[in-house]
Write an enzyme that holds these catalytic residues in place. Structure first.
Site, PDB file in Angstrom:
ATOM      1  N   SER A  37      34.146 -20.908 -41.492  1.00 10.30           N
ATOM      2  CA  SER A  37      33.591 -20.171 -42.625  1.00 10.30           C
ATOM      3  C   SER A  37      32.686 -19.022 -42.224  1.00 10.30           C
ATOM      4  O   SER A  37      32.512 -18.073 -43.001  1.00 10.30           O
ATOM      5  CB  SER A  37      32.814 -21.124 -43.539  1.00 10.30           C
TER       6      SER A  37
ATOM      7  N   GLU B  15      17.461 -15.887 -54.598  1.00 10.28           N
ATOM      8  CA  GLU B  15      16.534 -16.389 -55.606  1.00 10.28           C
ATOM      9  C   GLU B  15      17.320 -16.815 -56.847  1.00 10.28           C
ATOM     10  O   GLU B  15      18.410 -16.298 -57.104  1.00 10.28           O
ATOM     11  CB  GLU B  15      15.532 -15.296 -55.986  1.00 10.28           C
TER      12      GLU B  15
ATOM     13  N   HIS C 229      25.650 -19.404 -43.508  1.00 13.04           N
ATOM     14  CA  HIS C 229      26.538 -18.329 -43.942  1.00 13.04           C
ATOM     15  C   HIS C 229      25.758 -17.053 -44.236  1.00 13.04           C
ATOM     16  O   HIS C 229      24.566 -17.101 -44.536  1.00 13.04           O
ATOM     17  CB  HIS C 229      27.332 -18.784 -45.165  1.00 13.04           C
TER      18      HIS C 229
END
Length: 272
Positions: free
Chosen positions: A42, A211, A227
């Site tokens: 990933s 956020e 990631h």
């Protein structure tokens, strides 16, 4: 190449010329396009609109390559060196790869998951054995394999020092590369140094830290230390391209923009 194989072929330049032009005269010998195939997890994979702003470094790699270097990104979320092979994902790469192409091999994040026998490999035995299948498969087809140690996660100790998180897997890959004479790009070492340079807070801008309300895909926010956001993917892709140049796998004429600021707006996420 077909979409059913879930691969993404990316090339900078909407239409490449069939002949090289110098001084207004077409060359008699068209320049061959080389493809860089990515087999990985990933951290490198193509991301789609429903995952934005999460970005794999493979999405940014073309920004650092000249137009005759194409990227075919076969990396898939959650795969290890073992599960990628067991699911038959190496087969279409080896069916398409041609002499002179490159196979970039980056696994380790999911090989660590000892609780999952479908993915787990042991660093000094089954991990190396599976990596060797990629190496021998590429070489049998006249392509050049390149091993890439796993990009580091964002981990810091209480003193603000960047910490390693992949155990013995990077060392096992380095040893395999040395033993088999395979070019190695040490992304783990390069990324660890970069996270150390940035420090704990600035490094969040490179990872998928969000956020609440910042992205409709993550309404409750996100604190992802594995990631990347576009900025992080761009910098890791820069490490990869620079490492390929340093290792002699690519030449100076194959790369570009290694010292340039890359606008993050160049990253796009297609619909899946």
């Amino acid at each position: 190449m077909t979409l059913s194989r879930r691969q993404t072929l990316v090339a900078l330049g909407a239409a490449l010329p069939l002949t090289a032009v110098a001084g207004g005269t077409a060359s008699a010998t068209p320049r061959r396009t080389r493809t860089l195939y990515i087999a990985g997890d990933s951290t490198a994979a193509q991301k789609y609109a429903n995952a934005a702003p999460e970005t794999g470094w493979g999405m940014a790699l073309p920004f650092f390559l000249t137009p005759y270097q194409q990227v075919s990104n076969h990396a898939v979320n959650g795969r290890s060196s073992k599960s990628f092979i067991d699911e038959g994902r190496l087969v279409p790469i080896l069916e398409e790869i041609r002499p002179g192409d490159l196979l970039l091999i980056q696994f380790g994040h999911n090989d660590q998951k000892s609780a999952d026998p479908s993915r787990y490999t042991e660093p000094w035995s089954t991990y190396q054995e599976h990596l060797l299948q990629y190496v021998t498969g590429a070489r049998a087809r006249g392509a050049r394999p390149v091993l890439l140690t796993s990009v580091e996660r964002r981990r810091f100790d209480s003193a603000g020092n960047a910490r390693t998180s992949h155990g013995e897997y990077p060392a096992a890959m380095r040893a395999l590369a040395d033993r088999e004479g395979v070019p190695l790009v040490d992304v783990q070492a390069a990324s660890l140094a970069e996270w150390q340079r940035l420090g704990p807070e600035p490094s969040k801008e490179y990872f998928n830290w969000l956020e609440p309300g910042e992205s409709p895909n993550y309404p409750d926010g996100r604190q992802d230390n594995t990631h990347f956001r576009p900025r992080g993917a761009v910098e890791v892709a820069r490490m990869v391209a620079g490492g390929l140049l340093e290792a002699g796998v690519l030449r100076a004429g194959d790369v570009r923009r290694l010292e340039d600021e890359i606008p993050t707006r160049w990253i796009t996420w297609p619909q899946q």
